[in-house]
Design a protein around this motif. Structure first.
Motif, PDB file in Angstrom:
ATOM      1  N   ARG A 222       0.873  -1.419  -0.180  1.00 26.84           N
ATOM      2  CA  ARG A 222      -0.133   0.027  -0.030  1.00 26.84           C
ATOM      3  C   ARG A 222       0.811   1.362   0.020  1.00 26.84           C
ATOM      4  O   ARG A 222       0.408   2.357  -0.675  1.00 26.84           O
ATOM      5  N   TRP A 223       1.886   1.234   0.623  1.00 27.89           N
ATOM      6  CA  TRP A 223       2.845   2.532   0.859  1.00 27.89           C
ATOM      7  C   TRP A 223       3.965   2.618  -0.142  1.00 27.89           C
ATOM      8  O   TRP A 223       4.617   3.766  -0.267  1.00 27.89           O
ATOM      9  N   ALA A 229       1.579   4.368  -3.527  1.00 28.34           N
ATOM     10  CA  ALA A 229       2.809   5.099  -3.168  1.00 28.34           C
ATOM     11  C   ALA A 229       2.909   6.653  -2.950  1.00 28.34           C
ATOM     12  O   ALA A 229       3.651   7.026  -2.225  1.00 28.34           O
ATOM     13  N   VAL A 230       1.906   7.247  -3.708  1.00 24.68           N
ATOM     14  CA  VAL A 230       2.188   8.627  -3.695  1.00 24.68           C
ATOM     15  C   VAL A 230       1.633   9.241  -2.360  1.00 24.68           C
ATOM     16  O   VAL A 230       2.192  10.567  -2.166  1.00 24.68           O
ATOM     17  N   PHE A 231       0.917   8.468  -1.523  1.00 32.61           N
ATOM     18  CA  PHE A 231       0.579   8.754  -0.223  1.00 32.61           C
ATOM     19  C   PHE A 231       1.702   8.931   0.683  1.00 32.61           C
ATOM     20  O   PHE A 231       1.882   9.686   1.739  1.00 32.61           O
ATOM     21  N   SER A 232       2.879   7.938   0.409  1.00 32.39           N
ATOM     22  CA  SER A 232       4.034   8.116   1.118  1.00 32.39           C
ATOM     23  C   SER A 232       4.839   9.473   1.071  1.00 32.39           C
ATOM     24  O   SER A 232       5.506   9.693   1.881  1.00 32.39           O
ATOM     25  N   VAL A 233       4.376  10.145   0.032  1.00 34.75           N
ATOM     26  CA  VAL A 233       5.024  11.600  -0.034  1.00 34.75           C
ATOM     27  C   VAL A 233       4.164  12.504   0.525  1.00 34.75           C
ATOM     28  O   VAL A 233       4.397  13.542   1.322  1.00 34.75           O
ATOM     29  N   ILE A 234       2.650  12.532   0.066  1.00 34.83           N
ATOM     30  CA  ILE A 234       1.816  13.479   0.453  1.00 34.83           C
ATOM     31  C   ILE A 234       1.781  13.523   1.866  1.00 34.83           C
ATOM     32  O   ILE A 234       1.646  14.572   2.616  1.00 34.83           O
ATOM     33  N   TYR A 278      -7.652  -0.226   4.325  1.00 39.09           N
ATOM     34  CA  TYR A 278      -8.614  -0.322   3.372  1.00 39.09           C
ATOM     35  C   TYR A 278      -8.303  -1.441   2.165  1.00 39.09           C
ATOM     36  O   TYR A 278      -7.108  -1.398   1.851  1.00 39.09           O
ATOM     37  N   PRO A 279      -9.272  -2.246   1.966  1.00 34.54           N
ATOM     38  CA  PRO A 279     -10.624  -2.223   2.273  1.00 34.54           C
ATOM     39  C   PRO A 279     -10.791  -3.458   3.726  1.00 34.54           C
ATOM     40  O   PRO A 279     -12.158  -3.678   3.840  1.00 34.54           O
ATOM     41  N   TYR A 280      -9.892  -3.567   4.448  1.00 38.14           N
ATOM     42  CA  TYR A 280     -10.327  -4.536   5.425  1.00 38.14           C
ATOM     43  C   TYR A 280     -10.652  -3.733   6.792  1.00 38.14           C
ATOM     44  O   TYR A 280     -10.366  -2.565   7.110  1.00 38.14           O
TER      45      TYR A 280
END
Length: 334
Positions: A222-223, A229-234, A278-280
């Motif tokens: 996920r990360w 992986a964009v969330f790992s920056v944002i 998500y989605p768990y």
């Protein structure tokens, strides 16, 4: 087009849990800081700062827990047996602090008992919530749609560390709340605690950001796999900006900015957990669709939620609006 009712309910329950964490978090934080303020008048003012809203804040805990039982019964039946001990400890802590609100004002000789009930109950509740969160993040074993672990699976180095981190984080919320709501010596001390709690929270977020992804292969994917992986920056960038706002607000003595920044930090941390899960709903064993009740039940309950949730939001917002501004030490909860 049919509504995805399990997803809608998962979002509602996630919102209720987030509302509980950020709202009850600061009044638990006030209790955590209670032993560091020695003067009786200071403690009176601290309790009075949260007295009008603390019980309303816990409405969201009831909504989240009750909603989980009604809407995701499989998740409820799986998570509860895995986390009985920390959840019972949390409830006992909340009971003690709730009773302390009433009894502390009724006695002089035994006031110290209720001071410690308020502080101890707040700390135990926060620590137990952190342990429960850590145990959930590290995973709950499920077999044949039932909990398949032991009584002590929740007790691990990761869950203990999560419990300590949440106590520190709630201390940050509590100290910034006091900066915003009080004045004089209390606000001055609270500002000093906010610096320390803010630095410790930043370190804790850094540690868990590196530790959590490697608990489960899903978290790593996920990360560190595109596109998520964009969330790992944002997310880390936004967290750094929030901490900058927090410390700047403390430095320039902008009373509300540190509290709002601390709330934003918690919201981002919560979003990070959601991105991992998500989605768990029981990571990484049970999805929200696997755990959901029949659509007929979800639709019926959604009608009630559509009526009740706006009412809860309205009276919560009204309570905070009425009791806005700095505390008057001469007025309060008696």
């Amino acid at each position: 087009m049919a509504l995805d009712l399990p997803f809608i309910w998962a979002a509602l329950i996630a919102f209720a849990v987030l509302a509980y964490v950020v709202l009850d978090g600061f009044d638990l934080g006030v209790g955590i800081l209670f032993p560091f303020f020695r003067e009786e008048e200071e403690r009176d003012t601290m309790m009075n700062s949260v007295a009008p809203v603390w019980d309303g804040n816990e409405t969201w805990l009831v909504l989240g827990g009750g909603g989980l039982l009604a809407v995701f019964p499989l998740a409820y039946a799986t998570i509860l047996p895995a986390l009985y001990a920390p959840l019972i400890a949390m409830l006992l802590g909340l009971i003690f602090r709730g009773v302390a609100f009433e009894y502390r004002w009724r006695t002089k000789r035994a006031k110290w008992v209720w001071d410690w009930a308020f502080a101890g109950g707040s700390t135990v509740a926060a620590f137990a919530q952190g342990i429960a969160l850590g145990a959930l993040v590290q995973g709950i074993p499920v077999a044949n749609r039932a909990y398949a672990g032991g009584w002590w699976d929740w007790l691990t180095p990761f869950s203990i560390a999560t419990g300590i981190a949440l106590v520190i984080g709630y201390g940050l919320l509590g100290s910034t709340w006091l900066v915003m709501r009080t004045s004089g010596h209390i606000a001055q001390n609270a500002r000093r605690f906010a610096y320390g709690a803010g630095a410790a929270t930043l370190v804790a977020i850094g540690i868990f950001s590196l530790w959590t992804p490697f608990l489960k292969p899903l978290y790593v994917d996920r990360w560190f796999t595109f596109p998520t992986a964009v969330f790992s920056v944002i997310v880390p960038l936004l967290v750094v900006l929030c901490f900058y706002s927090l410390f700047r607000g403390l430095r320039i003595r902008h009373d509300s900015q540190p509290f709002l920044s601390a709330l934003a930090i918690f919201i981002l941390a919560y979003a990070g957990i959601g991105i991992s899960f998500y989605p768990y709903i029981v990571p990484t064993s049970v999805t929200i669709w696997d755990a959901a009740a029949p659509d007929e039940s979800l639709g019926f309950l959604l009608v009630g939620a559509a009526i009740l949730v706006p009412i809860i939001l309205a009276y919560t917002g009204y309570a905070y609006w009425v009791f806005r501004g700095k505390m008057d030490p001469e007025e309060g909860y008696h």
